[in-house]
Design an enzyme around this catalytic site. Sequence first.
Site, PDB file in Angstrom:
ATOM      1  N   LYS A  52     -62.368 -24.730 -47.860  1.00 46.14           N
ATOM      2  CA  LYS A  52     -63.824 -24.860 -47.887  1.00 46.14           C
ATOM      3  C   LYS A  52     -64.467 -23.675 -47.169  1.00 46.14           C
ATOM      4  O   LYS A  52     -65.458 -23.112 -47.627  1.00 46.14           O
ATOM      5  CB  LYS A  52     -64.251 -26.183 -47.235  1.00 46.14           C
ATOM      6  N   GLN A  96     -64.738 -33.929 -42.034  1.00 51.60           N
ATOM      7  CA  GLN A  96     -63.536 -34.041 -42.857  1.00 51.60           C
ATOM      8  C   GLN A  96     -62.854 -35.388 -42.610  1.00 51.60           C
ATOM      9  O   GLN A  96     -62.546 -35.740 -41.479  1.00 51.60           O
ATOM     10  CB  GLN A  96     -62.576 -32.883 -42.523  1.00 51.60           C
ATOM     11  N   ASP A 119     -71.592 -33.978 -48.719  1.00 53.12           N
ATOM     12  CA  ASP A 119     -70.458 -34.657 -49.351  1.00 53.12           C
ATOM     13  C   ASP A 119     -70.924 -35.862 -50.176  1.00 53.12           C
ATOM     14  O   ASP A 119     -70.188 -36.378 -51.005  1.00 53.12           O
ATOM     15  CB  ASP A 119     -69.503 -35.171 -48.249  1.00 53.12           C
TER      16      ASP A 119
END
Length: 284
Positions: A52, A96, A119
């Site tokens: 990422k 994460q 997200d």
Amino acid sequence: MGTIINGKELAEKLQQQTASEVKALEAQGIRPGLVVLLVGEEGPSQIYVKNKQLAAERIGLRSKVMRYPADVSELELLEAIETFNDDPAYHGILVQLPLPKHIDEEKVLLAIDPHKDVDGFHPLNLGRLFAGVPETIPCTPYGIMKMFEAYEIELAGKRALIIGRSNIVGKPMAHLLLAADATVTIAHSKTKNLAALAREADILVVAIGQGNFVTQEFIKPGAVVIDVGMNRDANGKLQGDVNFAEVEPLASFITPVPRGVGPMTITMLMQQTVEACRRQELGE
Ligand code: NDP
């Protein structure tokens, strides 16, 4: 013989477009920023976060990774999120997953400003998606929708089966397909006669996390097969949930693993960070 959907190539093309958007914003003195919070020093999360970060740098985002030890307290993590919620340099915040057991994942997701939740996992964003008025969409199913679009795969009126009902893949995928007028079924570990059910599907999305689970007896000839799975075989080699060699000859379109869904997930994260920036900076 199925057409192999080249997720890597499509991802590169879309990332170039996002990079141009970033340049255009920079000309207005705006730089989109993404911060990733990573807890622990082990596991596949390290690789995901590295990828990422590389993508963010490639397209010109301001990018920061905050690393925390595996025993970080929930409070410290929540305070960090609060700090970035208030920091105008970062338009996107990503925690994460998975988090260590002592941290309440739901509490953490709820703490993120929904406008910065790139997200799309915050319950408000999931709720918006389910209500048909999405703002940020979970990146993996969103990337799959972009694949359907790029390969001009028709969805309206088609029978879609999604195997897997997680909040990050299966459920949002179902809502996106429903919004695109497919007739959607969701299967899971308690579903009976799964192979027979799958053989009725024009569109099959598999997200279960079990290597080579879907074999030829799951496939209606001409079906579109999307493999979300990312599993490691005994030799550590990346493997999808679909037995590609068996299924590919029957499918009309199929995604490989690797170079399929994976690169698209990261791409949508980048795109949604830029979109979040536009909303926060330009009120779009
Ligand atoms: P979860 O473990 O959260 O969910 C798995 C789902 O699959 C559950 O709903 C489970 O059913 C169902 N399932 C498990 N085994 C079976 C079975 N034998 N038959 C039918 N259903 C089954 O997984 P995720 O959704 O997070 O991820 C799924 C896979 O996708 C993993 O391999 C993951 O690594 C990969 N992934 C890939 C991404 C990418 O970018 N390519 C992004 C995210 C995930 P039940 O609910 O009944 O337990």
